[in-house]
Design a protein around this motif. Structure first.
Motif, PDB file in Angstrom:
ATOM      1  N   ILE A 222      24.658 -48.939  24.674  1.00 25.99           N
ATOM      2  CA  ILE A 222      25.522 -49.083  25.741  1.00 25.99           C
ATOM      3  C   ILE A 222      26.790 -50.164  25.341  1.00 25.99           C
ATOM      4  CG2 ILE A 222      25.215 -51.018  26.812  1.00 25.99           C
ATOM      5  CD1 ILE A 222      21.792 -49.546  27.338  1.00 25.99           C
ATOM      6  N   GLY A 223      26.497 -50.823  23.089  1.00 28.48           N
ATOM      7  CA  GLY A 223      27.555 -51.053  23.000  1.00 28.48           C
ATOM      8  C   GLY A 223      28.397 -50.559  23.142  1.00 28.48           C
ATOM      9  N   LEU A 224      28.593 -49.215  22.949  1.00 26.24           N
ATOM     10  CA  LEU A 224      30.373 -48.491  23.105  1.00 26.24           C
ATOM     11  C   LEU A 224      30.338 -48.355  24.185  1.00 26.24           C
ATOM     12  CD1 LEU A 224      29.184 -45.798  20.516  1.00 26.24           C
ATOM     13  CD2 LEU A 224      30.469 -47.303  20.271  1.00 26.24           C
ATOM     14  N   TYR A 225      29.574 -48.367  25.250  1.00 27.40           N
ATOM     15  CA  TYR A 225      29.922 -48.305  26.744  1.00 27.40           C
ATOM     16  C   TYR A 225      30.864 -49.421  27.209  1.00 27.40           C
ATOM     17  CZ  TYR A 225      29.131 -47.222  31.174  1.00 27.40           C
ATOM     18  OH  TYR A 225      28.866 -47.294  33.302  1.00 27.40           O
ATOM     19  N   PHE A 226      30.003 -50.664  26.405  1.00 34.75           N
ATOM     20  CA  PHE A 226      30.752 -52.057  26.809  1.00 34.75           C
ATOM     21  C   PHE A 226      31.815 -52.280  25.787  1.00 34.75           C
ATOM     22  CE2 PHE A 226      26.991 -51.966  29.216  1.00 34.75           C
ATOM     23  CZ  PHE A 226      27.243 -52.508  30.960  1.00 34.75           C
ATOM     24  N   GLY A 227      31.765 -52.171  24.491  1.00 33.12           N
ATOM     25  CA  GLY A 227      32.343 -52.317  23.896  1.00 33.12           C
ATOM     26  C   GLY A 227      33.966 -52.249  23.566  1.00 33.12           C
ATOM     27  N   VAL A 228      34.164 -50.671  24.134  1.00 34.24           N
ATOM     28  CA  VAL A 228      35.718 -49.898  23.676  1.00 34.24           C
ATOM     29  C   VAL A 228      36.444 -49.680  25.161  1.00 34.24           C
ATOM     30  CG1 VAL A 228      36.390 -48.091  22.733  1.00 34.24           C
ATOM     31  CG2 VAL A 228      34.538 -48.559  21.988  1.00 34.24           C
ATOM     32  N   ASP A 229      37.301 -50.232  24.823  1.00 30.90           N
ATOM     33  CA  ASP A 229      38.293 -50.601  26.161  1.00 30.90           C
ATOM     34  C   ASP A 229      37.139 -50.628  27.827  1.00 30.90           C
ATOM     35  OD1 ASP A 229      40.424 -49.554  24.433  1.00 30.90           O
ATOM     36  OD2 ASP A 229      39.729 -47.506  24.563  1.00 30.90           O
ATOM     37  N   TYR A 230      36.609 -51.771  27.174  1.00 33.84           N
ATOM     38  CA  TYR A 230      36.306 -51.882  28.875  1.00 33.84           C
ATOM     39  C   TYR A 230      36.397 -53.537  29.156  1.00 33.84           C
ATOM     40  CZ  TYR A 230      32.542 -52.473  32.607  1.00 33.84           C
ATOM     41  OH  TYR A 230      31.602 -52.621  33.462  1.00 33.84           O
ATOM     42  N   THR A 231      37.172 -53.090  31.021  1.00 27.92           N
ATOM     43  CA  THR A 231      37.441 -54.114  31.533  1.00 27.92           C
ATOM     44  C   THR A 231      36.167 -54.730  32.451  1.00 27.92           C
ATOM     45  OG1 THR A 231      40.022 -54.297  30.478  1.00 27.92           O
ATOM     46  CG2 THR A 231      39.429 -55.296  32.496  1.00 27.92           C
ATOM     47  N   PHE A 232      35.565 -55.261  32.787  1.00 29.52           N
ATOM     48  CA  PHE A 232      34.432 -55.617  33.767  1.00 29.52           C
ATOM     49  C   PHE A 232      35.785 -56.308  35.682  1.00 29.52           C
ATOM     50  CE2 PHE A 232      31.252 -58.518  35.753  1.00 29.52           C
ATOM     51  CZ  PHE A 232      30.530 -57.298  36.684  1.00 29.52           C
ATOM     52  N   VAL A 233      35.305 -55.248  36.179  1.00 25.78           N
ATOM     53  CA  VAL A 233      36.910 -55.019  37.291  1.00 25.78           C
ATOM     54  C   VAL A 233      35.801 -55.632  38.371  1.00 25.78           C
ATOM     55  CG1 VAL A 233      37.866 -53.884  39.326  1.00 25.78           C
ATOM     56  CG2 VAL A 233      37.206 -52.765  37.252  1.00 25.78           C
ATOM     57  N   SER A 234      34.667 -56.543  38.342  1.00 27.47           N
ATOM     58  CA  SER A 234      33.971 -56.797  39.816  1.00 27.47           C
ATOM     59  C   SER A 234      33.637 -58.470  39.276  1.00 27.47           C
ATOM     60  CB  SER A 234      32.751 -56.071  40.063  1.00 27.47           C
ATOM     61  OG  SER A 234      33.090 -54.964  40.285  1.00 27.47           O
ATOM     62  N   LYS A 235      34.262 -59.048  38.067  1.00 28.03           N
ATOM     63  CA  LYS A 235      33.721 -59.785  37.647  1.00 28.03           C
ATOM     64  C   LYS A 235      33.814 -61.560  38.622  1.00 28.03           C
ATOM     65  CE  LYS A 235      38.412 -60.604  34.669  1.00 28.03           C
ATOM     66  NZ  LYS A 235      38.188 -61.207  33.548  1.00 28.03           N
ATOM     67  N   ASN A 236      35.390 -61.605  39.369  1.00 28.73           N
ATOM     68  CA  ASN A 236      35.671 -62.395  39.918  1.00 28.73           C
ATOM     69  C   ASN A 236      34.274 -62.161  41.469  1.00 28.73           C
ATOM     70  OD1 ASN A 236      37.573 -62.824  38.842  1.00 28.73           O
ATOM     71  ND2 ASN A 236      39.073 -61.621  40.124  1.00 28.73           N
ATOM     72  N   SER A 237      33.570 -61.262  41.663  1.00 27.42           N
ATOM     73  CA  SER A 237      32.406 -61.181  42.613  1.00 27.42           C
ATOM     74  C   SER A 237      31.513 -62.231  41.411  1.00 27.42           C
ATOM     75  CB  SER A 237      32.090 -60.043  42.856  1.00 27.42           C
ATOM     76  OG  SER A 237      31.304 -59.442  41.969  1.00 27.42           O
ATOM     77  N   LEU A 238      30.924 -62.260  40.206  1.00 27.87           N
ATOM     78  CA  LEU A 238      30.016 -63.425  40.574  1.00 27.87           C
ATOM     79  C   LEU A 238      29.614 -64.819  40.856  1.00 27.87           C
ATOM     80  CD1 LEU A 238      29.625 -61.721  36.339  1.00 27.87           C
ATOM     81  CD2 LEU A 238      28.402 -61.310  38.483  1.00 27.87           C
ATOM     82  N   ALA A 239      30.913 -65.266  40.923  1.00 24.07           N
ATOM     83  CA  ALA A 239      31.036 -66.309  41.187  1.00 24.07           C
ATOM     84  C   ALA A 239      31.207 -66.645  43.153  1.00 24.07           C
ATOM     85  CB  ALA A 239      33.103 -66.871  41.198  1.00 24.07           C
TER      86      ALA A 239
END
Length: 566
Positions: A222-239
């Motif tokens: 999971i660390g590699l999943y999020f730690g390597v070239d990952y961008t959270f596309v839906s981050k604006n929806s959290l707000a």
């Protein structure tokens, strides 16, 4: 204790298996008839992945990077591997082959659930609700859309296998579950929740070493999943979700009860919102009570048969919550491509009830399950069955656009990106994707070369609507009195585009009534500038007959000036 009665020899068992075989045969006959080698929307992205992987000189490290790179908020390793395998076998990416092969996972899900019930000693007839839920077309976007099929349906099947292996004590089974869990993790982000559920279930089963192995493996993977070239596309929806927590709750419940939706039709003779929410509350209660019972009950409560249902229930619930947080808009969260998860809740709740209620409830739960899912199966075919031919025609229209213009005017706007369009054309020129030689395409092309029949009376209703998922205006065409043709089309002096003719209205309760009227959609920004006249194509015994009206659509270089004229 084995509660079955002569499972392998009774006449009832043979009838049940024969009936399930008929359900499966109808389901797969429809897939075989309507599957077509044409990509839609995100399916197109596979082509560019294969182009980059197979470009001469591409190193192994770069090939692996492309296989595991991010797609939206997911990594879809397995589906890319399957597409790459098809390319190696056929010399091109064939979406029909991928649909036919990938859809076998539906039977795989049914087989795994059947094996779980056999392991629990339940009678074969109790498996009928599983077959009635699985072998019907309400989740057709997850079967005929290759990306959804490989990302959702196939990984759901593999997730069930992971939890079944997890329930077994043998070291080889545990190692297999761990390895397969890693593949699922990198094939659909739902695998993140599968990992959490696996650790929790192993702790409940007091398999400390394997729980530790899953925990440490999860930290790394999971660390590699999020730690390597990952961008959270839906981050604006959290707000947005934080501002409207009620939306999230409504979305979760609506997804859990989404199997009762049926596009807003009052099949339950009650307001559809009540039916959906009522079923959603029931599903949530069953899942919650089942997990509480597993957490605080005796060790005997957690049987090997129950583990897969608890695991899948956890994955579905968490995935629904994540989707609600990133996609809530205050409405019912029932997009077509997630409908598989809605029907999967029915499978899970039925299994949880049968495996936990006292034996005296077995027949009652089974009969209620058969009755409910029979109603579900019948209504699904009544509503969604007629849509299969529409789906096929829509893909024929897509194929025509890809063949003549190398982009679609119906489902996506990738063609607006010059860089992406160039890469797509390079892939087509290399033969990575080839437009299928369909009889409809040959017939339509021949018909468009003939002089069309002129119609000076018929007028289409036209309206423009902004589509958020396309981020562009779409033009909707509708003709309410026209006997439904196979296709609509628009034609300028130099260009023409084929559109699927979707019949309206849909006489669900009386499917023998003829459909009248036709509608379609076009994204004007994808059209070449010009003045297009509206027409339709009808298939007659003598051949395909084109008809052209006097109504025109003006397309300029500025999309906001597009308009229909009389």
């Amino acid at each position: 204790m084995n509660r079955s009665l002569s499972l392998s020899t009774t006449t009832v068992d043979r009838l049940v298996l024969g009936f399930i075989g008929l359900l499966a045969a109808l389901f797969y006959a429809a897939i075989y008839r309507y599957a077509i080698n044409v990509p839609v929307v995100d399916d197109l992205l596979y082509i560019d992945s294969i182009r980059r992987i197979t470009t001469p000189g591409t190193g192994f490290a770069e090939q692996m990077r492309v296989l595991v790179e991010q797609h939206n908020d997911h990594r879809i390793l397995l589906s890319r591997l399957l597409v790459l395998t098809d390319y190696w076998l056929e010399g091109q990416v064939n979406y029909r082959t991928l649909t036919l092969a990938g859809s076998l996972s539906v039977a795989g899900i049914g087989w795994q659930l059947y094996q779980i019930f056999r392991q629990a000693g339940l009678s074969r007839w109790l498996v009928l609700p599983f077959a009635l839920v699985l072998f019907q077309p309400s989740y057709q976007e997850d079967v005929w859309g290759v990306l959804c099929l490989l990302q959702h349906t196939v990984t759901l099947w593999l997730t069930i296998i992971v939890f079944r292996l997890l329930a077994r004590p043998e070291p080889l089974a545990q190692a297999g579950a761990l390895a397969l869990g890693g593949l699922v993790l990198y094939s659909n982000s739902n695998g993140l929740f599968m990992w959490v559920a696996a650790v929790g279930l192993l702790l409940l089963m007091e398999r400390w070493r394997w729980a530790l192995a899953w925990g440490l493996g999860g930290v790394v993977l999971i660390g590699l999943y999020f730690g390597v070239d990952y961008t959270f596309v839906s981050k604006n929806s959290l707000a947005v979700a934080a501002e409207h927590p009620g939306w999230v709750v409504k979305s979760v419940l609506s997804a859990m009860g989404g199997a009762a939706y049926f596009d807003g039709r009052k099949w339950l003779l009650v307001p559809m919102l009540w039916a959906v929410m009522g079923l959603g509350i029931l599903v949530l209660l069953v899942i919650t009570i089942s997990w509480i019972r597993a957490l605080f009950g005796s060790k005997k409560v957690l049987s090997a048969s129950l583990v897969p249902f608890l695991g899948i229930a956890f994955v579905l619930a968490c995935s629904t919550g994540a989707s609600a947080i990133t996609r809530s808009d205050g409405g019912l969260m029932l997009p077509d491509r997630y409908q598989l998860f809605c029907v999967a809740y029915l499978l899970v709740v039925y299994g949880l009830l049968l495996l936990q209620l006292p034996q005296r409830w077995e027949t009652t739960v089974g009969l209620v399950g058969v009755g409910f899912t029979s109603w579900f199966w019948l209504n699904a075919w009544l509503y969604y069955g007629p849509l299969l031919s529409e789906h096929y025609d829509a893909k024929v229209a897509e194929a025509m656009s890809l063949k003549h213009y190398h982009y679609s005017i119906i489902s996506q706007t990738f063609g607006l990106d010059r860089d992406w369009q160039q890469r797509w054309e390079t892939a087509m020129n290399r033969g990575i994707y080839q437009v299928p030689d369909l009889p409809e395409i040959r017939s339509v092309e021949a018909a468009m070369k003939t002089v069309p029949t002129q119609d000076s009376i018929t007028r289409f209703i036209t309206r423009t609507e902004r589509l958020g998922f396309l981020n562009n205006d779409a033009l909707f065409l509708q003709q309410d009195t026209l006997p439904t043709p196979r296709f609509l089309y628009i034609r300028s002096a130099t260009d023409w585009y084929l559109l699927p003719a979707q019949p309206l209205p849909k006489p669900i309760l009386k499917p023998w009534l003829p459909n009248r009227g036709a509608k379609s959609i076009v994204v004007p920004v994808m059209l070449k500038p010009g003045t297009y006249r509206l027409g339709w194509l009808r298939q007659m015994p003598a051949g395909w007959i084109p008809t052209l009206t006097e109504q025109a659509l003006i397309v300029s270089n500025k999309p906001q000036t597009n308009k229909a004229t009389q």
